[in-house]
Design a protein around this motif. Structure first.
Motif, PDB file in Angstrom:
ATOM      1  N   LEU A 146       5.903   6.757 -31.983  1.00 39.45           N
ATOM      2  CA  LEU A 146       5.831   7.443 -30.731  1.00 39.45           C
ATOM      3  C   LEU A 146       5.619   6.499 -29.612  1.00 39.45           C
ATOM      4  CD1 LEU A 146       6.230   9.934 -29.397  1.00 39.45           C
ATOM      5  CD2 LEU A 146       3.796  10.571 -29.590  1.00 39.45           C
ATOM      6  N   GLY A 147       4.595   5.328 -29.671  1.00 40.17           N
ATOM      7  CA  GLY A 147       4.204   4.658 -28.604  1.00 40.17           C
ATOM      8  C   GLY A 147       5.614   3.536 -28.304  1.00 40.17           C
ATOM      9  N   LEU A 148       6.050   3.287 -29.277  1.00 37.67           N
ATOM     10  CA  LEU A 148       7.192   2.320 -29.195  1.00 37.67           C
ATOM     11  C   LEU A 148       8.418   3.024 -28.602  1.00 37.67           C
ATOM     12  CD1 LEU A 148       7.348   0.300 -32.430  1.00 37.67           C
ATOM     13  CD2 LEU A 148       6.583  -0.409 -30.211  1.00 37.67           C
ATOM     14  N   MET A 149       8.761   4.203 -29.000  1.00 37.64           N
ATOM     15  CA  MET A 149       9.633   5.026 -28.134  1.00 37.64           C
ATOM     16  C   MET A 149       9.340   5.459 -26.556  1.00 37.64           C
ATOM     17  SD  MET A 149      12.232   5.208 -30.309  1.00 37.64           S
ATOM     18  CE  MET A 149      11.752   3.926 -30.907  1.00 37.64           C
ATOM     19  N   ASP A 167      -3.994  -3.548 -16.085  1.00 40.13           N
ATOM     20  CA  ASP A 167      -4.243  -4.196 -14.949  1.00 40.13           C
ATOM     21  C   ASP A 167      -4.242  -2.918 -13.878  1.00 40.13           C
ATOM     22  OD1 ASP A 167      -4.584  -6.687 -16.089  1.00 40.13           O
ATOM     23  OD2 ASP A 167      -2.321  -7.053 -15.570  1.00 40.13           O
ATOM     24  N   THR A 168      -3.520  -2.087 -13.740  1.00 41.55           N
ATOM     25  CA  THR A 168      -3.434  -0.934 -12.751  1.00 41.55           C
ATOM     26  C   THR A 168      -3.570   0.382 -13.577  1.00 41.55           C
ATOM     27  OG1 THR A 168      -1.080  -0.756 -12.858  1.00 41.55           O
ATOM     28  CG2 THR A 168      -2.089  -2.166 -11.404  1.00 41.55           C
ATOM     29  N   TRP A 169      -4.087   1.180 -12.986  1.00 38.30           N
ATOM     30  CA  TRP A 169      -4.015   2.688 -13.376  1.00 38.30           C
ATOM     31  C   TRP A 169      -2.707   3.122 -14.080  1.00 38.30           C
ATOM     32  CZ3 TRP A 169      -1.260   6.918 -11.984  1.00 38.30           C
ATOM     33  CH2 TRP A 169      -0.590   6.945 -10.883  1.00 38.30           C
ATOM     34  N   GLN A 170      -1.571   2.756 -13.814  1.00 46.40           N
ATOM     35  CA  GLN A 170      -0.430   3.164 -14.439  1.00 46.40           C
ATOM     36  C   GLN A 170      -0.219   2.716 -15.651  1.00 46.40           C
ATOM     37  OE1 GLN A 170      -0.707   1.751 -11.199  1.00 46.40           O
ATOM     38  NE2 GLN A 170       0.676   2.629  -9.764  1.00 46.40           N
ATOM     39  N   GLY A 171      -1.062   1.528 -16.079  1.00 41.01           N
ATOM     40  CA  GLY A 171      -0.828   1.040 -17.460  1.00 41.01           C
ATOM     41  C   GLY A 171      -1.628   2.057 -18.416  1.00 41.01           C
ATOM     42  N   TYR A 172      -2.400   2.893 -18.193  1.00 41.92           N
ATOM     43  CA  TYR A 172      -2.934   3.942 -18.973  1.00 41.92           C
ATOM     44  C   TYR A 172      -1.996   5.123 -19.021  1.00 41.92           C
ATOM     45  CZ  TYR A 172      -7.355   1.642 -18.605  1.00 41.92           C
ATOM     46  OH  TYR A 172      -8.368   0.463 -18.759  1.00 41.92           O
ATOM     47  N   ILE A 173      -1.034   5.281 -18.483  1.00 42.20           N
ATOM     48  CA  ILE A 173      -0.179   6.560 -18.317  1.00 42.20           C
ATOM     49  C   ILE A 173       0.345   6.870 -19.781  1.00 42.20           C
ATOM     50  CG2 ILE A 173       1.779   7.835 -17.614  1.00 42.20           C
ATOM     51  CD1 ILE A 173       1.212   6.621 -14.992  1.00 42.20           C
ATOM     52  N   LEU A 174       1.048   6.040 -20.415  1.00 34.71           N
ATOM     53  CA  LEU A 174       1.652   6.101 -21.673  1.00 34.71           C
ATOM     54  C   LEU A 174       0.839   6.062 -22.796  1.00 34.71           C
ATOM     55  CD1 LEU A 174       4.948   3.919 -21.515  1.00 34.71           C
ATOM     56  CD2 LEU A 174       4.609   6.140 -21.054  1.00 34.71           C
ATOM     57  N   PRO A 175      -0.250   5.047 -22.709  1.00 35.17           N
ATOM     58  CA  PRO A 175      -1.190   5.047 -23.844  1.00 35.17           C
ATOM     59  C   PRO A 175      -2.046   6.553 -24.008  1.00 35.17           C
ATOM     60  CG  PRO A 175      -1.395   3.015 -22.957  1.00 35.17           C
ATOM     61  CD  PRO A 175      -0.415   4.058 -22.008  1.00 35.17           C
ATOM     62  N   PHE A 252       0.399  -1.152 -27.006  1.00 45.22           N
ATOM     63  CA  PHE A 252       0.388  -1.286 -25.479  1.00 45.22           C
ATOM     64  C   PHE A 252      -0.166  -2.574 -24.924  1.00 45.22           C
ATOM     65  CE2 PHE A 252       1.358   3.162 -26.363  1.00 45.22           C
ATOM     66  CZ  PHE A 252       2.309   3.499 -25.241  1.00 45.22           C
ATOM     67  N   ALA A 253      -0.722  -3.331 -25.920  1.00 46.19           N
ATOM     68  CA  ALA A 253      -1.320  -4.588 -25.562  1.00 46.19           C
ATOM     69  C   ALA A 253      -2.587  -4.605 -24.643  1.00 46.19           C
ATOM     70  CB  ALA A 253      -0.469  -5.580 -24.692  1.00 46.19           C
ATOM     71  N   LEU A 254      -3.432  -3.487 -25.128  1.00 46.41           N
ATOM     72  CA  LEU A 254      -4.528  -3.095 -24.139  1.00 46.41           C
ATOM     73  C   LEU A 254      -5.825  -4.115 -24.824  1.00 46.41           C
ATOM     74  CD1 LEU A 254      -4.340   0.597 -23.852  1.00 46.41           C
ATOM     75  CD2 LEU A 254      -3.505  -1.080 -22.064  1.00 46.41           C
ATOM     76  N   ASN A 255      -6.589  -4.565 -24.077  1.00 50.41           N
ATOM     77  CA  ASN A 255      -7.636  -5.609 -24.623  1.00 50.41           C
ATOM     78  C   ASN A 255      -8.958  -4.701 -24.778  1.00 50.41           C
ATOM     79  OD1 ASN A 255      -6.385  -7.916 -24.946  1.00 50.41           O
ATOM     80  ND2 ASN A 255      -6.404  -8.256 -22.690  1.00 50.41           N
ATOM     81  N   GLY A 256      -9.028  -3.744 -25.507  1.00 48.68           N
ATOM     82  CA  GLY A 256      -9.927  -2.806 -26.009  1.00 48.68           C
ATOM     83  C   GLY A 256     -10.768  -3.205 -27.154  1.00 48.68           C
ATOM     84  N   LEU A 257     -11.924  -2.417 -27.696  1.00 51.47           N
ATOM     85  CA  LEU A 257     -12.609  -2.819 -28.869  1.00 51.47           C
ATOM     86  C   LEU A 257     -11.775  -2.503 -30.047  1.00 51.47           C
ATOM     87  CD1 LEU A 257     -15.970  -0.866 -28.059  1.00 51.47           C
ATOM     88  CD2 LEU A 257     -15.396  -3.327 -27.741  1.00 51.47           C
TER      89      LEU A 257
END
Length: 306
Positions: A146-149, A167-175, A252-257
């Motif tokens: 679903l993430g890839l789609m 880097d911006t809040w828009q980067g959180y929308i899809l995740p 989504f290449a997010l640098n989280g835990l």
């Protein structure tokens, strides 16, 4: 109420001790940690030097007490790969995971609770069938697919939102959309089930017979009792969103835990893995304890059964 809270705190403390012991023990599950740190190309002399440097030659009980004592003071050790304090690495990554988890949880609640209530008011209606479709698809579709789609459609084809990074809040929308989609089915189903049970109660029927508007019947009488099981499930779901976002963070290449835990496993950076497991587990225990206390506040009968 004070007795109830005291008992829950005692249980939570015992669980925390157990979790800390399991987190510490994970370092030794795969064998000698000195050999794992030395790597496949390391010599026996290198492994022995690492064993002495990190104190792996001491009894396990002594190592555990030393580790947990340091953890209680905020010292979670030194990263083997980065050679910096583990707390510094986790502090730099925790914000992404916390933001992603909490926002996804709120989105899931905002969608799941009203949809579950609406489905309970008209069983087998079109809203109920829609809820069933969402529940089934949410549990059947793999999160990575679903993430890839979502990346392909909304990020590549249309270019509406960024496809990676935060880097911006828009980067959180899809995740957030993808992660919350997997929390919605359980929250919605427990809300629907609870509302159906409560709406059949005599006091709700009496409120309807008195001519009370339906929205007041739901808000004042039905919903308060229907949310009791939802509170416990919500705590579990929030814990899962915070601790189980490794797939979403990787897609989504997010640098989280979650991504940090995966990278640390590949690098055999065991102190970082230990610390992440310990922190997320303790957070999970804290959430479930708070859910128990909140349920006791909402339903005084639970205090007597403590």
């Amino acid at each position: 109420m004070l007795s109830f809270i005291s008992k829950r705190l005692l249980v939570a403390l015992l669980v925390c001790v157990t979790v800390s012991a399991l987190s510490f023990g994970l370092m030794f599950v795969s064998g000698d940690p000195a050999i794992a740190i030395a790597g496949t190309g390391g010599r026996a002399e290198d492994a022995e030097a690492i064993r002495l440097a990190y104190g792996f030659d001491r009894p396990l009980v002594v190592q555990y007490l030393d580790w947990i004592g340091s953890a209680l003071t905020g010292n979670l050790g030194q990263s083997i790969y980065f050679n910096v304090p583990v707390t510094e690495i986790i502090g730099n990554r925790a914000g992404v995971t916390l933001a992603l988890g909490f926002i996804s949880f709120l989105v899931a609640l905002v969608i799941a609770v009203p949809l579950g209530v609406a489905a309970a008011l008209r069983p087998n209606g079109w809203i109920d069938r829609l809820a069933l479709v969402i529940a089934v698809s949410g549990q059947a579709i793999p999160s990575f697919w679903l993430g890839l789609m979502a990346i392909v459609v909304f990020g590549v084809w249309y270019g509406w939102v960024p496809i990676s990074g935060a880097d911006t809040w828009q980067g959180y929308i899809l995740p957030v959309i993808v992660l919350s989609y997997y929390a919605i089915p359980e929250l919605m189903r427990i809300t629907r089930s609870g509302m159906i049970d409560v709406l059949a109660m005599d006091y709700v029927r009496a409120a309807k017979a008195k001519g009370l508007p339906m929205h007041l019947v739901i808000s004042r009488h039905a919903l308060r009792n229907a949310v009791l099981p939802l509170v416990s499930l919500a705590a579990v779901q929030l814990g899962q969103l915070l601790s189980g976002s490794i797939v979403i963070e990787s897609v989504f290449a997010l640098n989280g835990l979650g991504r940090l835990a995966w990278e640390s496993l590949l690098r055999s950076d065991l102190p970082v893995v230990q610390a992440i497991i310990l922190i997320l587990s303790l957070l999970y225990v804290l959430l479930t304890m708070l859910a128990d206390i909140l349920n006791a506040v909402l339903d005084p009968r639970l205090r007597g059964g403590s």
